[in-house]
Design a protein around this motif. Structure first.
Motif, PDB file in Angstrom:
ATOM      1  N   ASP A  77       7.599   7.956  10.858  1.00  0.00           N
ATOM      2  CA  ASP A  77       8.100   6.558  11.295  1.00  0.00           C
ATOM      3  C   ASP A  77       6.903   5.440  11.121  1.00  0.00           C
ATOM      4  O   ASP A  77       5.760   5.486  11.644  1.00  0.00           O
ATOM      5  N   THR A  78       7.284   4.413  10.225  1.00  0.00           N
ATOM      6  CA  THR A  78       6.411   3.334  10.177  1.00  0.00           C
ATOM      7  C   THR A  78       6.944   2.072  10.308  1.00  0.00           C
ATOM      8  O   THR A  78       8.162   1.852   9.993  1.00  0.00           O
ATOM      9  N   VAL A  79       6.040   0.982  10.439  1.00  0.00           N
ATOM     10  CA  VAL A  79       6.695  -0.630  10.431  1.00  0.00           C
ATOM     11  C   VAL A  79       5.569  -1.139   9.998  1.00  0.00           C
ATOM     12  O   VAL A  79       4.436  -1.090  10.164  1.00  0.00           O
ATOM     13  N   VAL A  80       5.868  -2.217   8.928  1.00  0.00           N
ATOM     14  CA  VAL A  80       5.050  -3.385   8.796  1.00  0.00           C
ATOM     15  C   VAL A  80       5.627  -4.375   9.031  1.00  0.00           C
ATOM     16  O   VAL A  80       6.666  -4.749   9.240  1.00  0.00           O
ATOM     17  N   VAL A  81       4.420  -5.219   9.934  1.00  0.00           N
ATOM     18  CA  VAL A  81       4.630  -6.603  10.378  1.00  0.00           C
ATOM     19  C   VAL A  81       4.255  -7.545   9.410  1.00  0.00           C
ATOM     20  O   VAL A  81       2.966  -7.747   9.156  1.00  0.00           O
ATOM     21  N   ALA A  82       5.191  -8.325   8.975  1.00  0.00           N
ATOM     22  CA  ALA A  82       5.022  -9.412   7.874  1.00  0.00           C
ATOM     23  C   ALA A  82       5.980 -10.579   7.805  1.00  0.00           C
ATOM     24  O   ALA A  82       7.032 -10.263   7.953  1.00  0.00           O
ATOM     25  N   LYS A 112      10.120   0.601   8.123  1.00  0.00           N
ATOM     26  CA  LYS A 112      10.985  -0.558   8.446  1.00  0.00           C
ATOM     27  C   LYS A 112       9.858  -1.801   8.326  1.00  0.00           C
ATOM     28  O   LYS A 112       8.800  -1.770   8.287  1.00  0.00           O
ATOM     29  N   VAL A 113      10.564  -3.012   8.648  1.00  0.00           N
ATOM     30  CA  VAL A 113       9.767  -4.270   8.449  1.00  0.00           C
ATOM     31  C   VAL A 113      10.091  -5.159   9.689  1.00  0.00           C
ATOM     32  O   VAL A 113      11.445  -5.143   9.962  1.00  0.00           O
ATOM     33  N   LYS A 114       9.460  -5.992  10.141  1.00  0.00           N
ATOM     34  CA  LYS A 114       9.345  -6.928  11.132  1.00  0.00           C
ATOM     35  C   LYS A 114       8.776  -8.130  10.725  1.00  0.00           C
ATOM     36  O   LYS A 114       7.538  -7.982  10.240  1.00  0.00           O
ATOM     37  N   SER A 115       9.219  -9.193  11.244  1.00  0.00           N
ATOM     38  CA  SER A 115       8.260 -10.561  11.240  1.00  0.00           C
ATOM     39  C   SER A 115       7.656 -10.741  12.455  1.00  0.00           C
ATOM     40  O   SER A 115       8.112 -10.179  13.440  1.00  0.00           O
ATOM     41  N   HIS A 116       6.899 -11.839  12.622  1.00  0.00           N
ATOM     42  CA  HIS A 116       6.408 -12.349  13.868  1.00  0.00           C
ATOM     43  C   HIS A 116       7.057 -13.658  14.127  1.00  0.00           C
ATOM     44  O   HIS A 116       6.356 -14.361  15.171  1.00  0.00           O
ATOM     45  N   ASP A 117       8.206 -13.983  13.512  1.00  0.00           N
ATOM     46  CA  ASP A 117       8.847 -15.322  13.647  1.00  0.00           C
ATOM     47  C   ASP A 117       7.964 -16.358  13.661  1.00  0.00           C
ATOM     48  O   ASP A 117       7.816 -17.398  14.592  1.00  0.00           O
ATOM     49  N   HIS A 118       6.998 -16.478  12.976  1.00  0.00           N
ATOM     50  CA  HIS A 118       6.184 -17.638  12.702  1.00  0.00           C
ATOM     51  C   HIS A 118       4.988 -17.811  13.693  1.00  0.00           C
ATOM     52  O   HIS A 118       4.427 -18.757  13.774  1.00  0.00           O
ATOM     53  N   LEU A 119       4.958 -16.869  14.533  1.00  0.00           N
ATOM     54  CA  LEU A 119       4.005 -16.957  15.429  1.00  0.00           C
ATOM     55  C   LEU A 119       2.660 -16.235  15.268  1.00  0.00           C
ATOM     56  O   LEU A 119       2.680 -15.096  14.648  1.00  0.00           O
TER      57      LEU A 119
END
Length: 146
Positions: A77-82, A112-119
């Protein structure tokens, strides 16, 4: 490169190898599960022979070590935060590429991918992060392999 897939974008990742942060996270997860340290132990950035190396080739080497130690991958299981680029349309191909090298069905490799909501630095597109966790199992009934 992320998960062995070229992602067209105005910015790229900088590293000693091809800087595939997702594949590096997968390598570290597998090495950690085996109690074998981290990627830098096997592919140090101080060694010129690994300059511009494809991260999928590093993963192949880690997969060989996994098999030699008597283990097999159960799932990943992986996630990329970008913040950018948008990666949703590439996730299936990333799963496929990682699964191909790890010799498992793509359904066992979750990306999976997640963003940091511009933070923060990731939200300001100053970099990306990747995390991976895996489950491995012994391939034989010999408990000494663990």
């Amino acid at each position: 490169m992320l998960g062995g897939v070229h992602i067209p974008h105005t910015h790229g990742l900088d590293g000693h190898s091809d800087a595939d942060a997702l594949t590096h996270a997968v390598c570290d997860a597998l090495l950690g599960a085996m109690g074998e340290g981290d990627l830098g132990r096997y592919y140090p950035s101080s060694d010129p022979q690994f300059a511009n190396m494809k991260s999928l080739d590093m993963l192949k080497g880690i997969h060989v070590k996994l098999a030699e130690r008597g283990f097999r991958l159960v799932n990943l299981d992986t996630v990329v935060v970008a913040q950018a680029p948008r990666l949703g349309s590439y996730l299936a191909e990333m799963s496929k590429q990682l699964a191909r090298v790890l010799r498992v069905e793509p359904s066992l490799v979750n990306v999976k991918v997640k963003s940091h909501d511009h933070l923060g630095t990731l939200g300001r597109q100053e970099g990306i992060a990747a995390q991976a966790v895996c489950l491995i199992a012994c391939t034989s009934s010999d408990e000494k392999a663990i």
